[in-house]
Structures are given as structure tokens and as C-alpha cells.
Design a protein around this motif. Structure first.
Motif, PDB file in Angstrom:
ATOM      1  N   SER A   1      73.910 110.965  72.479  1.00  0.00           N
ATOM      2  CA  SER A   1      73.228 110.584  73.715  1.00  0.00           C
ATOM      3  C   SER A   1      73.902 111.233  74.926  1.00  0.00           C
ATOM      4  CB  SER A   1      73.268 109.066  73.861  1.00  0.00           C
ATOM      5  OG  SER A   1      74.611 108.632  73.773  1.00  0.00           O
ATOM      6  N   SER A   2      75.110 111.787  74.715  1.00  0.00           N
ATOM      7  CA  SER A   2      75.821 112.402  75.831  1.00  0.00           C
ATOM      8  C   SER A   2      75.086 113.649  76.298  1.00  0.00           C
ATOM      9  CB  SER A   2      77.238 112.778  75.371  1.00  0.00           C
ATOM     10  OG  SER A   2      77.735 113.831  76.150  1.00  0.00           O
TER      11      SER A   2
ATOM     12  N   PRO B   1      85.923 121.608  60.806  1.00  0.00           N
ATOM     13  CA  PRO B   1      85.994 120.839  62.057  1.00  0.00           C
ATOM     14  C   PRO B   1      85.002 119.688  62.053  1.00  0.00           C
ATOM     15  CG  PRO B   1      84.717 122.837  62.396  1.00  0.00           C
ATOM     16  CD  PRO B   1      85.195 122.872  60.972  1.00  0.00           C
ATOM     17  N   PRO B   2      85.137 118.761  63.016  1.00  0.00           N
ATOM     18  CA  PRO B   2      84.099 117.719  63.136  1.00  0.00           C
ATOM     19  C   PRO B   2      82.741 118.408  63.257  1.00  0.00           C
ATOM     20  CG  PRO B   2      85.937 117.296  64.644  1.00  0.00           C
ATOM     21  CD  PRO B   2      86.183 118.639  64.050  1.00  0.00           C
ATOM     22  N   TYR B   3      81.742 117.904  62.510  1.00  0.00           N
ATOM     23  CA  TYR B   3      80.435 118.578  62.479  1.00  0.00           C
ATOM     24  C   TYR B   3      79.575 118.234  63.687  1.00  0.00           C
ATOM     25  CZ  TYR B   3      81.093 119.980  57.558  1.00  0.00           C
ATOM     26  OH  TYR B   3      81.536 120.557  56.395  1.00  0.00           O
ATOM     27  N   ASN B   4      80.030 117.285  64.513  1.00  0.00           N
ATOM     28  CA  ASN B   4      79.265 116.838  65.677  1.00  0.00           C
ATOM     29  C   ASN B   4      77.976 116.149  65.236  1.00  0.00           C
ATOM     30  OD1 ASN B   4      79.574 116.544  68.404  1.00  0.00           O
ATOM     31  ND2 ASN B   4      78.381 118.358  68.948  1.00  0.00           N
TER      32      ASN B   4
END
Ligand SMILES: C[S@@+](CC[C@H](N)C(=O)[O-])C[C@H]1O[C@@H](n2cnc3c(N)ncnc32)[C@H](O)[C@@H]1O
Length: 645
Positions: free
Chosen positions: A170-171, A129-132
């Protein structure tokens, strides 16, 4: 005639059904305010009494994973969707005969649609998955208030890929958003996993701790099989703030406790020949000392492992004293009293695997260590750190670029095919189904094909990839790929061709094809899901409840999904009494979505005694024919399940 439901399972209702099986008195029926239909509901006061005192409620502290939005993410994983899988024959390879699938669309919807068909059927799920990392896009799911409104909303959703949103670090919801995304998907993935199945996720330091916690909750922390550290980038990431990271992880869980050795890999032939040079009637073996070679163990702390073997002059070993037999203890040359690695009972039971050798004038006891286990398979344990070059991301990129005959990065950092092949060796048998619902460039499909070609397996793959638009100015777009899903398909086409050009095992069925199925809104109009709400003025319009742009093939696949029939079964299209009829795997399912169906046609199909048959609800030439359908099947083919849409 019963109507097919044409939406995915409502998992809350299924869960309540399970509670009812255990505590029938705690489940009752109540009218759903939104739909007016009766639904199962839980009487929590009653359930509380059944569980007396073993409940944590309200703000009471407990050990668990939590984040703002978890409750909604859980509800989302249970909610049904009114979606369809529309086949695309042109984009597929060997559509008719292949047993592989490529689903284009959001993977949460895909998992919901596939759950009936592949319930408990997947041996290996691999996800990347996207690793964030702060630069990833995360799919923003459409949360709805309740299951019923979710269902209707899902039938109105816009184009796939439109809801992929950036998730910058930054979210304020950076980790929560990632958890919102991964949690419902992993929950449904568990349902698809076989009882002896394995799920493996690639992940790096950004979300490893959250991923482990999600997996602990969904699969159970005792079902962690491994956390492998993989050296993927030996140079290290120089942009890292403190230490240049050069590794990532492969985290593996099972659904149930697995016996020791469950993820062992086969030893290769050269390794066996080099290390197992002796042979007896059971197979190749090597001799290992039976004495424990660790000096911290000995007679002083393992008294039960200190006993004598008796060896005759000719080297025969037994456990009983006798004339001419010499006792041999697990003593070291310097006189230290050691111990054996086997207890006396095991030694007696497996005495034919015990041998004595004369070393420097004294008898020593050895055990036969066979290359093959009890099951005849020669396997070995995998180590927890993988450093070999074949696993590096650079290798993955080189293989991909080689296929696309380019030096540009059309797809950034695909996994190494060898990494996924090692996982296939660890977690599959030769006929297993493998699922990757973050398919990216399709490395998993490539790995399945390559592994089958080498070992003669016939593993099948299911890949899911959303039509994520490739960025403006990207190499992908320049090379003519408007979405990642287009890259996935082209990768598999090229990989299949390439593998066929090489050496192929004679037992391999050479399936390099794949059926493309695209997720779209349901083929059915809203009225199908809310018949009670149809007003008088809608009635005329509602006579046909199928959307006008949908083909018979579209309807067939929605029926297969609804009935949980394997989506890769062979399909033939015949003309019967002038109408097009689909035959899925011969007689597993027969479908006719034409209008003007006559009693003659119904009788003809009933005479073929199919397992299941489906017609279009308004497809009959007259009401009389429609009313008669069940009667005809009861007489001619009572075993057939008859449904309409
Ligand atoms: C890290 S990449 C996987 C790379 C892959 N292992 C390979 O070797 O090429 C993750 C992929 O998941 C896809 N993805 C992200 N969210 C998705 C979703 N909700 N449904 C389907 N695919 C999704 C992304 O488009 C991306 O291609």
C-alpha cells in the motif's frame, strides 16, 4: 608515519580518479567545504568539450531505469563508511584455521568494508533478497547529504537491525523503496565480482522486471547469462489473485562477456558411462550423425555445407577422391539433398574425428562427440527450466528442519541446498570464493560445504546476514533464536557436523568452520576522521583516539580491512619484549597496539622483515622512539610498509 584511513573507500573519489586517467585536464582539486580537505572534482565544462555532442542532459528522453530516489541511492553506494568488523571468537567455529566468513550486519556496510579485500576476487555471488511481496521487511538506509557527513554519521549509527522496516504494497514508494535497497548493493557487488565471475539472484514475479533492469544497468544487458524458471512450489500459491504461481526465477549475469559453455556443469560419471560407450586415445565418445538432421537445411540454402567425403572399402574417410573411394554426400534416403553440420575446412582440420559406418548397405558419416571438452572436462549445458524435486522449496525446508530436529518452521522457506549446489557447479571452480549477502538461514554456506565434501573442492564462503529480530511469538524465538543471524550461525554449525558424518572426498580440506565478524561503528573516535575540528578543550581527551571498549583484536581486523588483507588468514599472537604482537599469515602483517613500545621492540619487529607493520599512534614510550620508527625500518627492513592508527 602514515596513518591508516580506517574507513571504507570513497567511491566517488575513486571514480573521479578513473576520469582523470582518461581526461587529466578535466579533473582538478578543490577544497571540501565540510572538511576543509582537498578533494578531486570534475570540471564538467571541460569534460563536455572532450565528449563533444555525445551527451544527454536535463529532461531529454533516454532509455534508462529511473525512480524517485535513484540519485541518492547512487550517492549512497559511493559514500565511505567508518565502520569496523569486530571478531567474535566464541561464536566462530575453528576461528584460527577456517577460510570462511560470516559477517553479521547490514550488507551494504559489509560490502563496503569487504570491497578492498575482495576486489575482483569473488567467483560466484548468489543472493536471495526480499522478494517485495508486500509482507517483507526492507532495510531503510540512512541517506546523508554528502560523503563527509555520511562518514561521520556511520560512526554514530545505532544497533544493527533497528532500521529494518516493513514495506507494505500500500506504500506509495513500494517499488522505489525496494530499488533504493537493492541498487547500491548490486553496484558494490559488481566490484567484488571476478572478471570471470557470475552473479545469480533468486527473485519472483513481484520484482523480476525491476531486478532485470537494475542488473542490465549495473552489469550490462549483454552480460545476461540466463534466466532460469524454477518450479519451487508445484502446488501453486492458492492465495494468488488470478493464477496460482508455482515458480520463481534465477537470474544470472557476468561482469564481462563470457565464452560459450561458461556455465556448463560437469556430467556425472553414470551419465558418461551410459551415453559415451566408445573410447579412443582422447577419451570417451559417442558417434553423432554429421548430416544436419533438420530438413529445413540442405543444399538449396547451405550450398557450402554440401560436399562429398570419400570412403575406402575398409571405411577410411578422406576429403579427396581416389581409386576405390566412394563419394558420400549428405543426402537423405528419399533423395533429399541435405547438408553437413561442418564446413569443409573444419572437416579437414578434424578429420580424425570423422568416421564412416555402413548402414543398410550404404556409407553414412558420423562425428565423434567426446564426453570431455578440449580442457579435459566433461560438461553439459544446463536447461532453462528446473523442475526436479530436489529444487523445490519443500526440500529446502525438509533439509533445514532435519538439521534442527524439528517440524516447526524456525526459518521460513530456506532455499533448497541442491539449488545452490547446482549454481556452484555452474559458476565456480574448486577453489573459488562464494559470497551470499542475503544469507538468511545460511543455505549457501551449507551448499558450499556439501559440494566440497562431494567433489573434493576447497571453495570458501562469505555470508552476510543482518541481526534481524525474530518476531514475538515466532517458532524461531520459541526455539531460542532472537535474531536471524543466530539461526544462520547455528545452521552452519549443524550442517558442518552433519556433512562430516557422511562420505567425504579425500581431497577436501574439511573446513566446516567460519569466522564471525560483527559490523559495528569504527573503533576510532570521531576525532580520527575530523582532526581539524578538534578544539583545545578536546585535545586532552583526544590523546587516545581509540574507543575505550575496543580490544586489540578489534583493531587488528579494522587494520586488515583498511589494508585490504584477506580476513581469513591465520593469526598468531606472540609476546615480543613483553608486548602482545599479532602476526598475520606469518609476516604478511605484524601489529602491536600496546602502549609503552620501546625502540628495542621496534628493532626486533623490523628484524623479522614483515610486509606491513602497524602501531598505535600514541603507543610509543617516547616521542623520540615514535620519530625513529621509520628510520629503523628504512635501515633494517626497507620493504616494510609502516603505518599507525
Ligand atoms: C529471503 S531471505 C534469504 C534466505 C536464504 N537464501 C536461505 O536459503 O535461507 C533474505 C535474508 O536477507 C536478510 N536481509 C535483508 N536485508 C538485509 C540487509 N540489509 N543486510 C543483511 N541481510 C539482510 C533477511 O534478514 C533475510 O534473512
Amino acid at each position: 608515519m602514515d596513518k591508516l584511513k580506517m574507513h571504507s573507500t570513497d567511491l566517488s573519489q575513486e571514480n573521479i580518479g578513473k576520469i582523470r586517467d582518461l581526461f587529466p585536464g578535466c579533473v582538478t582539486e578543490a577544497r571540501d567545504e565540510a572538511t576543509g580537505q582537498l578533494r578531486l572534482t570534475v570540471d564538467f565544462d571541460q569534460l563536455r568539450q572532450e565528449l563533444s555532442g555525445q551527451i544527454v542532459e536535463g529532461p531529454q528522453e533516454r532509455y534508462r531505469l529511473d525512480w524517485p530516489g535513484k540519485r541518492a541511492a547512487l550517492a549512497l553506494s559511493n559514500a565511505p563508511v567508518a565502520m569496523a568488523l569486530r571478531p567474535s571468537e566464541q561464536e566462530s567455529v575453528a576461528f584460527e584455521s577456517t577460510r570462511n566468513l560470516l559477517v553479521e550486519g547490514d550488507n551494504l556496510e559489509a560490502l563496503k568494508l569487504l570491497q578492498e579485500t575482495y576486489l575482483g576476487a569473488i567467483k560466484l555471488i548468489y543472493i536471495d533478497p526480499p522478494y517485495n511481496t508486500g509482507n517483507d521487511f526492507v532495510y531503510e538506509d540512512d541517506f546523508a547529504e554528502d560523503a563527509a557527513s555520511f562518514l561521520v554519521k556511520s560512526n554514530q549509527a545505532g544497533g544493527a537491525g533497528a532500521r529494518l522496516v516493513a514495506n507494505p504494497d500500500s506504500s506509495g514508494r513500494f517499488h522505489s523503496d525496494w530499488l533504493d535497497m537493492i541498487y547500491p548493493r548490486v553496484r558494490i557487488a559488481r566490484k567484488l565480482l571476478a572478471d570471470d565471475g557470475v552473479i545469480v539472484a533468486s527473485i519472483d514475479e513481484n520484482e523480476i522486471s525491476n531486478l532485470r533492469k537494475v542488473f542490465d544497468e549495473v552489469f550490462g544487458k549483454d552480460n545476461l547469462l540466463f534466466q532460469v524458471t524454477l518450479l519451487c512450489n508445484p502446488k501453486g500459491r492458492s492465495q494468488d489473485k488470478y493464477v496460482a504461481n508455482c515458480h520463481e526465477y534465477l537470474v544470472g549475469y557476468s561482469k564481462r562477456p563470457m565464452p560459450k559453455g561458461s556455465v556448463n556443469v560437469p556430467k556425472d560419471g553414470d551419465e558418461i558411462a551410459a551415453n559415451y560407450k566408445l573410447k579412443d586415445k582422447r577419451g570417451r565418445y559417442r558417434e553423432l550423425e554429421l548430416r544436419n538432421t533438420h530438413r529445413e537445411f540442405g543444399k538449396h540454402n547451405r550450398r557450402n555445407l554440401y560436399y562429398p567425403f570419400y570412403v575406402s572399402d575398409s571405411g577410411e574417410v578422406c576429403l579427396d577422391p581416389g581409386q576405390g573411394r566412394q563419394p558420400v554426400y549428405p543426402d537423405w534416403d528419399d533423395g533429399f539433398e541435405g547438408c553437413w553440420t561442418w564446413g569443409v575446412d573444419k572437416a579437414r582440420a578434424q578429420l580424425d574425428e570423422v568416421v564412416a559406418r555402413e548402414v543398410k548397405g550404404a556409407w553414412k558419416i558420423f562425428r565423434k562427440n567426446y564426453a570431455e571438452g578440449e580442457d579435459g572436462e566433461a560438461t553439459k549445458q544446463v536447461k532453462s527450466i528446473w523442475t526436479d524435486k530436489i529444487f523445490h522449496t519443500e526440500k529446502g525446508q525438509a533439509v533445514f528442519n532435519n538439521l534442527f530436529e524439528t517440524r516447526e518452521k524456525i526459518f521460513q522457506s530456506p532455499k533448497s541446498v541442491d539449488t545452490v549446489r547446482e549454481l556452484l557447479r555452474m559458476g565456480t571452480r574448486k577453489d573459488s570464493v562464494v559470497l551470499d549477502f542475503f544469507a538468511g538461514s545460511g543455505t549457501t554456506g551449507h551448499a558450499v560445504i556439501a559440494q566440497n565434501a562431494e567433489d573434493g573442492g576447497n571453495r570458501k564462503f562469505i555470508l552476510v546476514q543482518i541481526a534481524e529480530p525474530t518476531p514475538v511469538g515466532s517458532e524461531a524465538l520459541k526455539a531460542g533464536f532472537p535474531t536471524v543471524a543466530e539461526i544462520t550461525k547455528e545452521r552452519i554449525r549443524r550442517a558442518g557436523k552433519k556433512v562430516l558424518e557422511g562420505e567425504c572426498h579425500a581431497d577436501w580440506g574439511r573446513d566446516v568452520g567460519f569466522r564471525v565478524l560483527k559490523i559495528d561503528t569504527s573503533n576510532m573516535k570521531d576525532v580520527y576522521y575530523r582532526p581539524d575540528e578538534v578544539g583545545q578543550q578536546d585535545l586532552l581527551h583526544a590523546v587516545d583516539n581509540i574507543k575505550p571498549d575496543r580490544t586489540a583484536e578489534d583493531l587488528l581486523f579494522q587494520v586488515l580491512v583498511d589494508w585490504g588483507v584477506d580476513l581469513t588468514l591465520p593469526i598468531t599472537r606472540n609476546s615480543v619484549k613483553g608486548k602482545t604482537v599479532f602476526f598475520v599469515d606469518g609476516n604478511a602483517l605484524v601489529a602491536c597496539f600496546e602502549t609503552g613500545i620501546t625502540e628495542d621492540l621496534v628493532k626486533d619487529l623490523a628484524g623479522r622483515e614483515p610486509l606491513r607493520v602497524v602501531f598505535r599512534d600514541n603507543g610509543f614510550v617516547s616521542d623520540a622512539v615514535k620519530i625513529n620508527v621509520e628510520q629503523v625500518f628504512r635501515q633494517l627492513s626497507p620493504g616494510t610498509d609502516v603505518k599507525s592508527i
